[in-house]
Design a protein around this motif. Structure first.
Motif, PDB file in Angstrom:
ATOM      1  N   PHE A 117       0.822  -1.200   0.000  1.00 49.24           N
ATOM      2  CA  PHE A 117       0.000   0.000   0.000  1.00 49.24           C
ATOM      3  C   PHE A 117       0.864   1.261   0.000  1.00 49.24           C
ATOM      4  O   PHE A 117       1.784   1.390   0.814  1.00 49.24           O
ATOM      5  CB  PHE A 117      -0.918   0.023   1.226  1.00 49.24           C
ATOM      6  CG  PHE A 117      -1.834  -1.152   1.292  1.00 49.24           C
ATOM      7  CD1 PHE A 117      -3.067  -1.130   0.662  1.00 49.24           C
ATOM      8  CD2 PHE A 117      -1.450  -2.312   1.959  1.00 49.24           C
ATOM      9  CE1 PHE A 117      -3.910  -2.227   0.710  1.00 49.24           C
ATOM     10  CE2 PHE A 117      -2.288  -3.413   2.016  1.00 49.24           C
ATOM     11  CZ  PHE A 117      -3.528  -3.374   1.385  1.00 49.24           C
ATOM     12  N   GLY A 118       0.567   2.149  -0.928  1.00 43.55           N
ATOM     13  CA  GLY A 118       1.225   3.444  -0.985  1.00 43.55           C
ATOM     14  C   GLY A 118       0.220   4.564  -0.787  1.00 43.55           C
ATOM     15  O   GLY A 118      -0.989   4.345  -0.843  1.00 43.55           O
ATOM     16  N   VAL A 119       0.752   5.765  -0.554  1.00 41.50           N
ATOM     17  CA  VAL A 119      -0.073   6.962  -0.387  1.00 41.50           C
ATOM     18  C   VAL A 119       0.386   8.011  -1.384  1.00 41.50           C
ATOM     19  O   VAL A 119       1.592   8.244  -1.526  1.00 41.50           O
ATOM     20  CB  VAL A 119       0.036   7.520   1.046  1.00 41.50           C
ATOM     21  CG1 VAL A 119      -0.621   8.894   1.130  1.00 41.50           C
ATOM     22  CG2 VAL A 119      -0.603   6.574   2.044  1.00 41.50           C
ATOM     23  N   SER A 120      -0.556   8.652  -2.058  1.00 48.35           N
ATOM     24  CA  SER A 120      -0.224   9.713  -3.008  1.00 48.35           C
ATOM     25  C   SER A 120      -0.634  11.076  -2.467  1.00 48.35           C
ATOM     26  O   SER A 120      -1.743  11.238  -1.949  1.00 48.35           O
ATOM     27  CB  SER A 120      -0.927   9.480  -4.347  1.00 48.35           C
ATOM     28  OG  SER A 120      -0.735  10.587  -5.208  1.00 48.35           O
ATOM     29  N   CYS A 121       0.261  12.052  -2.635  1.00 48.11           N
ATOM     30  CA  CYS A 121      -0.070  13.443  -2.295  1.00 48.11           C
ATOM     31  C   CYS A 121      -0.708  14.162  -3.467  1.00 48.11           C
ATOM     32  O   CYS A 121      -1.125  15.315  -3.340  1.00 48.11           O
ATOM     33  CB  CYS A 121       1.178  14.190  -1.827  1.00 48.11           C
ATOM     34  SG  CYS A 121       2.360  14.555  -3.162  1.00 48.11           S
ATOM     35  N   GLY A 122      -0.732  13.528  -4.633  1.00 51.90           N
ATOM     36  CA  GLY A 122      -1.387  14.106  -5.793  1.00 51.90           C
ATOM     37  C   GLY A 122      -0.720  15.337  -6.375  1.00 51.90           C
ATOM     38  O   GLY A 122      -1.333  16.099  -7.110  1.00 51.90           O
ATOM     39  N   GLY A 123       0.562  15.530  -6.031  1.00 48.51           N
ATOM     40  CA  GLY A 123       1.251  16.713  -6.523  1.00 48.51           C
ATOM     41  C   GLY A 123       1.058  17.931  -5.646  1.00 48.51           C
ATOM     42  O   GLY A 123       1.544  19.022  -5.975  1.00 48.51           O
TER      43      GLY A 123
END
Length: 312
Positions: A5-11
């Motif tokens: 599982f990863g987490v994205s900050c979305g830029g």
């Protein structure tokens, strides 16, 4: 083996503490978005990855998804191998052709009609550079003569490349020259179909996919106990991110609501064969750590009990 599982900050710009929390809370990776010229503020991906790699010690860092067609393949390969070396092998890479925002192709002086071929050749060129050996390359877009690239990556063969997309062309690319497939805005059922489709394309090409091949998904989640509040947050955030009305699309492309509803939604992807989930939490900027804690402590333990369906 359970999914990762990863987490994205979305830029978006996250604080040091929020990025460090991704590692401290037991996630496997930190991701960021990618656009160069866009309708909303968004940070450049490799810069964000470098910052995240500096703040952490264990987790992988990557773009989800790098628009590879906008970048010079030699410079891109050099930046990524440099980060791989400096981070001691912690770079992952999802790549796509883009095209949903033509203005940035014009701004980068790239022919949008050639974006698929550019990505195809850029992946091939990067993998050749990352061997450390000299080579020539004679493509339809790029021609290289007697080139090499040192230092060699820490990761054998270079950072893993997962292809992202929705159509047959990226599936074939994923099946023949990549290390993983990351469908974009697919339902769980559609994702499972695409995983098998990638396997079929690989078999047709005479390639046996490695056992560690990645079948991933990028999914937005909105964790609020009140289901209407969760849905409203999802509509607002996705409409902002994609510059279109998501009031009818949010039910299809966002996991929202109570813990159990989100667990049930994400579990279907794992049951269809997804072995890596990149999660994009929708949350107030001043409350990110609390949301990440909830995701880590209340959602992930249940998902880790589920073994992904074996595709290969």
């Amino acid at each position: 083996m359970s999914a990762k599982f990863g987490v994205s900050c979305g830029g978006d710009l996250w604080s040091d503490d929020d990025i460090i929390a991704v590692e401290d809370l037991g996630f496997d990776s930190f991701w960021t978005g990618e656009h160069i010229v866009y309708h909303r503020p968004i940070l450049e991906a490799i810069t964000v990855m470098t910052r995240a790699a500096t703040l952490t010690k264990r987790i992988k860092v990557g773009p989800a998804t790098q628009i590879m067609s906008l970048r010079n393949p030699t410079i891109n390969a050099k930046q990524l191998v440099s980060l791989d070396v400096m981070s001691k092998g912690r770079v992952l890479l999802t790549v796509g052709v883009g095209g949903d925002y033509p203005r940035e192709f014009h701004a980068c002086q790239v022919d949008i009609k050639k974006r698929g071929q550019i990505v195809q050749e850029s992946i091939e060129i990067a993998k050749k550079y990352w061997t450390g050996e000299r080579f020539d390359y004679d493509g339809k877009i790029f021609q290289l003569k007697d080139v090499d690239m040192l230092p060699k990556p820490v990761t054998p063969g270079g950072p893993p490349i997962w292809v992202s997309g929705r159509q047959d062309a990226p599936m074939k690319r994923a099946a023949t020259i990549a290390d993983g497939w990351n469908p974009y805005m697919y339902s769980a059922e559609r994702s499972g179909w695409s995983f098998n489709r990638v396997k079929e394309f690989a078999e047709e090409a005479g390639r046996e996919l490695p056992k560690d091949y990645t079948f991933a998904n990028f999914i937005y989640i909105s964790m609020f106990d009140d289901e209407k509040e969760a849905r409203d947050w999802g509509v607002k955030e996705l409409s902002y991110r994609y510059n279109q009305d998501f009031s009818e699309l949010v039910d299809k492309y966002c996991a929202y609501g109570s813990n159990q509803k989100i667990i049930d939604y994400l579990a279907e992807y794992i049951k269809e064969g997804c072995n890596y989930l990149i999660l994009a939490p929708i949350m107030p900027p001043d409350d990110r750590k609390a949301h990440l804690e909830r995701l880590s402590q209340e959602i992930l333990p249940e998902l880790r009990k589920i073994n992904p369906k074996v595709i290969i």
